[in-house]
Write a protein that holds these residues in place. Structure first.
Motif, PDB file in Angstrom:
ATOM      1  N   THR A  90       0.818  -1.224   0.000  1.00 19.29           N
ATOM      2  CA  THR A  90       0.000   0.000   0.000  1.00 19.29           C
ATOM      3  C   THR A  90       0.847   1.268   0.000  1.00 19.29           C
ATOM      4  OG1 THR A  90      -0.161   0.234   2.418  1.00 19.29           O
ATOM      5  CG2 THR A  90      -1.782  -1.215   1.339  1.00 19.29           C
ATOM      6  N   LEU A  91       2.162   1.149  -0.019  1.00 16.34           N
ATOM      7  CA  LEU A  91       3.006   2.333   0.141  1.00 16.34           C
ATOM      8  C   LEU A  91       2.815   3.325  -1.002  1.00 16.34           C
ATOM      9  CD1 LEU A  91       6.285   0.720   1.486  1.00 16.34           C
ATOM     10  CD2 LEU A  91       4.560   1.980   2.777  1.00 16.34           C
ATOM     11  N   GLU A  92       2.495   2.827  -2.179  1.00 13.19           N
ATOM     12  CA  GLU A  92       2.296   3.735  -3.310  1.00 13.19           C
ATOM     13  C   GLU A  92       1.060   4.616  -3.115  1.00 13.19           C
ATOM     14  OE1 GLU A  92       0.892   1.868  -7.039  1.00 13.19           O
ATOM     15  OE2 GLU A  92       0.722   0.011  -5.867  1.00 13.19           O
ATOM     16  N   PHE A  93       0.153   4.195  -2.191  1.00 12.23           N
ATOM     17  CA  PHE A  93      -1.067   4.957  -1.958  1.00 12.23           C
ATOM     18  C   PHE A  93      -0.965   5.886  -0.743  1.00 12.23           C
ATOM     19  CE2 PHE A  93      -2.309   0.795  -3.796  1.00 12.23           C
ATOM     20  CZ  PHE A  93      -2.657   1.262  -5.060  1.00 12.23           C
ATOM     21  N   GLU A  94       0.144   5.816  -0.037  1.00 12.80           N
ATOM     22  CA  GLU A  94       0.369   6.754   1.073  1.00 12.80           C
ATOM     23  C   GLU A  94       0.613   8.156   0.520  1.00 12.80           C
ATOM     24  OE1 GLU A  94       0.392   6.253   4.383  1.00 12.80           O
ATOM     25  OE2 GLU A  94       0.035   4.079   4.316  1.00 12.80           O
ATOM     26  N   ASP A  95       0.198   9.158   1.280  1.00 11.97           N
ATOM     27  CA  ASP A  95       0.534  10.520   0.890  1.00 11.97           C
ATOM     28  C   ASP A  95       2.048  10.689   0.926  1.00 11.97           C
ATOM     29  OD1 ASP A  95      -0.356  13.482   0.553  1.00 11.97           O
ATOM     30  OD2 ASP A  95       1.121  13.507   2.175  1.00 11.97           O
ATOM     31  N   GLY A  96       2.624  11.075  -0.201  1.00 10.21           N
ATOM     32  CA  GLY A  96       4.078  11.102  -0.332  1.00 10.21           C
ATOM     33  C   GLY A  96       4.757  12.034   0.657  1.00 10.21           C
ATOM     34  N   PRO A 126       6.075  -1.615  -6.743  1.00 11.22           N
ATOM     35  CA  PRO A 126       5.564  -0.287  -6.348  1.00 11.22           C
ATOM     36  C   PRO A 126       5.977   0.134  -4.944  1.00 11.22           C
ATOM     37  CG  PRO A 126       3.851  -1.529  -7.473  1.00 11.22           C
ATOM     38  CD  PRO A 126       5.001  -2.481  -7.286  1.00 11.22           C
ATOM     39  N   ASP A 127       6.007  -0.803  -3.993  1.00 13.56           N
ATOM     40  CA  ASP A 127       6.470  -0.459  -2.645  1.00 13.56           C
ATOM     41  C   ASP A 127       7.929  -0.036  -2.648  1.00 13.56           C
ATOM     42  OD1 ASP A 127       4.054  -0.940  -1.434  1.00 13.56           O
ATOM     43  OD2 ASP A 127       4.648  -2.796  -0.454  1.00 13.56           O
ATOM     44  N   GLY A 132      11.764   4.423  -2.077  1.00 17.35           N
ATOM     45  CA  GLY A 132      12.890   5.205  -2.577  1.00 17.35           C
ATOM     46  C   GLY A 132      12.534   6.665  -2.769  1.00 17.35           C
ATOM     47  N   ALA A 133      11.353   6.918  -3.361  1.00 14.60           N
ATOM     48  CA  ALA A 133      10.932   8.303  -3.593  1.00 14.60           C
ATOM     49  C   ALA A 133      10.725   9.043  -2.272  1.00 14.60           C
ATOM     50  CB  ALA A 133       9.642   8.315  -4.412  1.00 14.60           C
ATOM     51  N   ALA A 134      10.158   8.370  -1.279  1.00 16.62           N
ATOM     52  CA  ALA A 134       9.926   9.011   0.017  1.00 16.62           C
ATOM     53  C   ALA A 134      11.231   9.299   0.744  1.00 16.62           C
ATOM     54  CB  ALA A 134       9.016   8.137   0.877  1.00 16.62           C
ATOM     55  N   VAL A 135      12.200   8.399   0.613  1.00 13.96           N
ATOM     56  CA  VAL A 135      13.501   8.639   1.241  1.00 13.96           C
ATOM     57  C   VAL A 135      14.188   9.838   0.591  1.00 13.96           C
ATOM     58  CG1 VAL A 135      15.808   7.716   1.637  1.00 13.96           C
ATOM     59  CG2 VAL A 135      13.811   6.256   1.997  1.00 13.96           C
TER      60      VAL A 135
END
Length: 223
Positions: A90-96, A126-127, A132-135
């Motif tokens: 579900t990480l791709e659906f978290e608010d970035g 996707p996770d 990576g994008a969030a980091v």
């Protein structure tokens, strides 16, 4: 290998850290006594495998995978293990921005000299890409004077075509290869078949399979 005081591995699922950087962190610990923290965003509760014979079911799998991760970390000599409590797949659906802010706090609390994670957009799952994008965004939120170095794993088939050759390649050697395979084995519910096939191919002299385990590649990410 440059000396690091403290390495933080930020990955979405139990076993990502082992395949990505087990040999690297064991080399750092052996050569420099580096402190290592592993932070797993999820417990991998949506994993498809339960072991053969089954060692878990859908209800128990997250707890089994947490224990497996602890066992793998013990083999690798990890000093600290953090479970960040997100739901698998579900990480791709978290608010970035919210996720990045949380990871910023984790990074600041751990205070590493180096962070290792997935390269956003070149990490297959996707996770993986969302982590990576969030980091990367979390690092942007940290003042440059306090910002650790960032090394990333790119694992898509077109990674070199997209971003060039890896900046860092570690040959972990035969001894650490064996320990890395032991750490992979610790992820019993997910890795029984993969581990058995990998070991068989290495024993048969398959150079590509040996290289997959032996050489750990990283791309330096400039934030």
């Amino acid at each position: 290998m440059n000396k690091e005081e403290h390495i933080l591995l930020l990955f979405p699922h139990p076993d990502d850290e082992t395949f990505s950087a087990a040999g690297t962190i064991m080399m750092h610990k052996r050569e420099h006594g580096t402190k290592v923290t592993v932070a797993s965003l999820t417990s991998g509760e949506m994993g498809r495998n339960w072991g053969n014979p089954p060692v878990a079911n859908r209800e128990t799998l997250p707890f089994i995978r947490q224990k497996e991760l602890q066992n793998a970390c013990d083999i690798m000599g990890v000093d600290e293990l953090l479970h960040l409590g997100y739901r698998d797949k579900t990480l791709e659906f978290e608010d970035g921005q919210t996720l990045a802010s949380h990871l910023r706090k984790v990074i600041l609390d751990v205070d590493p000299s180096l962070v290792i994670t997935f390269y956003p957009g070149l990490s297959i799952h996707p996770d993986h890409d969302a982590t990576g994008a969030a980091v990367v965004e979390a690092m942007r939120k940290i003042p440059e004077s306090k910002r650790p170095k960032l090394h990333t794993k790119a694992i898509t088939a077109n990674a070199v075509e997209e971003i060039g050759d890896a900046d860092i390649v570690y040959d972990i050697g035969n001894l650490l290869m064996e320990r890395k395979l032991q750490a992979i084995d610790a992820h019993e519910s997910q890795m029984q078949e993969v581990s058995a096939i990998t070991k068989q191919k290495i024993a048969e002299g398959d150079e590509d399979t040996e290289a997959w385990i032996r050489y750990e590649e990283f791309w330096i990410y400039e934030v």
